[in-house]
Design an enzyme around this catalytic site. Structure first.
Site: not given
Length: 572
Positions: A513, A541, A286
């Site tokens: 996502d 995610h 991320s």
């Protein structure tokens, strides 16, 4: 509120390995010297995705760390410092970071430190600390920061490759907390040949943490309405954001100029040198992908094997980032709703995704008018309920929990949905918050100029946010406002990162996502001069070490042998 940005890699119900014993020590998390608000007890947050100045974080939840039974306990944090100018002429995502290498002039004493490791857990973890300059533009001119570092040595058999740094995202997620998941949950072929290493970035958890509000103040702030219906509610929301920013200035002014992503990337290079590695090997999730890409832009010749999973696009500005993320959550909700409809007891009905969305909207509207009882002194407001839903979008394994929470809310019990919201904010059962949200805002507001500087700016942007996400767009638009009141100016700007001269870099993107849209992974892989895209056709995610044998096999081949997947490789 605050719906911050970037990283919430949630594995809410995913099983993790169980160590046989608990570690024995407790991290102080206390920086020495000039730390603002030194009397406030410190805690921490674990992590891994959302937009830059909007609502979502990108992170691994604390529930995963709790499931491992671990808590590294002897990692200490660092001193505050005396701020001067911006931390570096190169700032996160800037053209400087993408086109030239960072100077290490004047940093010999930092690269020449000797790490003193000591055991900090019965499961074989070691901890230490390292000094870094508060201000890279003037190293040695101000108090240093002390960053907490932890590792778990390679378990063997097989030749040790080196150190593998991990970062779960956020910004604001504790890499050390995430290490406790990664060291035990990453595929054994990787953990057997790498020392698994993490450093809490500056401003985060055990490393000179940014602080902003008391826990009671944070309870109030997170409940503020982010879908204001009239001018009075707009004023309340804006006042809350101003108060949040003022609290950060009051408690952490000496740090706020010096917690950019570029600063943290330069810290990682010092750690690489102290670990004795010629090149940096790294897995970033991320927001951790932005940190890793920034490192590659600054130190392309020192790039080893970089995995950027759940990628952010550094060329996207704050406004488009928040808007794209809103669209990502809409896609994720539609996938959740479609799944829910297959269950006879689905609280959103059994007819259509459109009807499910209408029922969710009705619930939010009811919460706005009549917050629900939770069995505590806190009510479930619309803002907290929305956060609870969003929290469950990060991992499809949390969908059953969300179904139960929505069913309870529709029966008048807000507690299960409040617990989901609390997990997002890293609020524990005693009412204490980690510093995740404070660090998240501090980094985001420094990395990019604010997208929306006033309520009038938000009002103008609302139609495009609502188009991108009918259910979450209003919240994400208003949640972008906090950086408009930030007490220090941004030092970075959106720009491509190309990292010419870097070795192959593996970018992993998940098609549905919710926090880092798949388009960002495609863009980052294309702009990096040596980027290679690996696609996961799935939900949730990030992808690595989350249950896909195809993804894990491909990433393992890269980490162990430097082999990149073939062009167009897609895993299902």
């Amino acid at each position: 509120m605050p719906h911050l940005t970037r990283d919430l890699m949630r594995h809410l119900t995913r099983p993790t390995p169980q160590p046989s014993e608990q570690p024995s020590e407790e991290p102080s998390g206390q920086p020495s010297g000039e730390r603002p608000d030194a009397g406030r007890p410190l805690r921490k947050r674990a992590s891994g995705g959302a937009s830059r100045q909007g609502m979502a974080l990108l992170r691994i939840p604390a529930t995963v760390i709790a499931a491992t039974g671990l808590l590294l306990t002897a990692c200490t944090s660092g001193s505050g410092g005396h701020p001067a100018s911006a931390s570096s002429p190169m700032s996160g995502g800037s053209s400087a970071a993408s086109s030239s290498t960072a100077s290490t002039a004047g940093l010999a004493s930092y690269y020449g430190q000797k790490l003193k490791w000591h055991s900090c857990g019965a499961a074989g973890f070691d901890c230490t600390s390292m000094k870094v300059p508060l201000d890279y533009a003037h190293p040695g001119a101000h108090d240093d920061l002390t960053l907490a570092v932890a590792r778990k040595k390679a378990t063997g058999p097989g030749a040790r490759i080196g150190s593998l740094l991990v970062n779960p995202g956020g910004p604001g997620g504790s890499a050390i907390d995430y290490l406790q998941y990664a060291a035990l949950g990453y595929p054994t072929p990787v953990t057997s040949r790498y020392d698994m290493v993490a450093v809490d970035p500056r401003g985060v958890a055990r490393s000179a943490p940014v602080e902003c509000l008391t826990d009671k103040q944070m309870d109030t702030y997170t409940a503020v309405d982010t879908t204001p219906d009239d001018s009075a509610e707009v004023t309340t929301l804006a006042s809350a954001d101003k108060g949040f920013a003022a609290g950060c200035e009051k408690r952490s002014a000496k740090l706020l100029d010096h917690v950019s992503t570029v600063d943290s990337a330069r810290d990682m290079d010092i750690l690489r040198g102290l670990l004795g590695d010629r090149q940096l090997h790294y897995v970033g999730k991320s927001y951790g992908t932005f940190l890793g890409a920034t490192y590659a832009g600054l130190f392309p010749q020192r790039v080893g094997r970089l995995v950027l999973d759940g990628a952010m696009d550094p060329s996207v500005d704050a406004l488009e980032s928040s808007r794209a993320q809103a669209g990502g959550f809409e896609v994720a909700f539609n996938a959740f709703a479609a799944d829910c409809l297959q269950e006879p007891s689905c609280p959103l009905g059994t007819t259509s995704v459109t009807d499910a969305g209408k029922r969710l909207d009705a619930l939010f509207k009811n919460l706005d008018a009549h917050p629900l009882s939770t069995g505590t002194s806190r009510k479930l407001t619309e803002a907290l309920g929305t956060t609870g839903v969003i929290a469950a979008m990060y991992d499809q394994s949390a969908w059953p929990t969300l179904r139960t929470a929505l069913a309870s809310a529709m029966k008048g019990d807000g507690d299960p949905l409040l617990k989901l919201s609390d997990s997002y904010y890293e609020r524990d059962d005693t009412g204490k918050y980690s510093n995740l949200m404070y660090a998240n805002a501090a980094v985001n507001c420094l990395d990019l100029p604010p997208a929306l500087r006033s309520p009038a700016d938000v009002e103008k942007a609302l139609p495009s946010f609502r188009k991108a996400s009918p259910h979450f767009g209003t919240t994400l638009a208003w949640s972008s406002l906090v950086c408009g009141y930030w007490p220090v100016k941004a030092t970075g700007h959106a720009a491509k990162i190309t990292a010419p001269g870097a070795g192959p870099i593996l970018v992993v993107g998940t098609i549905r996502d919710p926090a880092t849209p798949y388009a960002w992974a495609k863009s980052l892989a294309a702009q990096l001069s040596s980027g290679h895209l690996l696609t996961y056709d799935g939900d949730g995610h990030t992808a690595y070490a989350r249950g896909s044998d195809c993804i894990d096999t491909s990433v393992n081949a890269y980490l162990l042998d430097g082999k990149v997947p073939p062009t167009g490789k897609t895993c299902t």
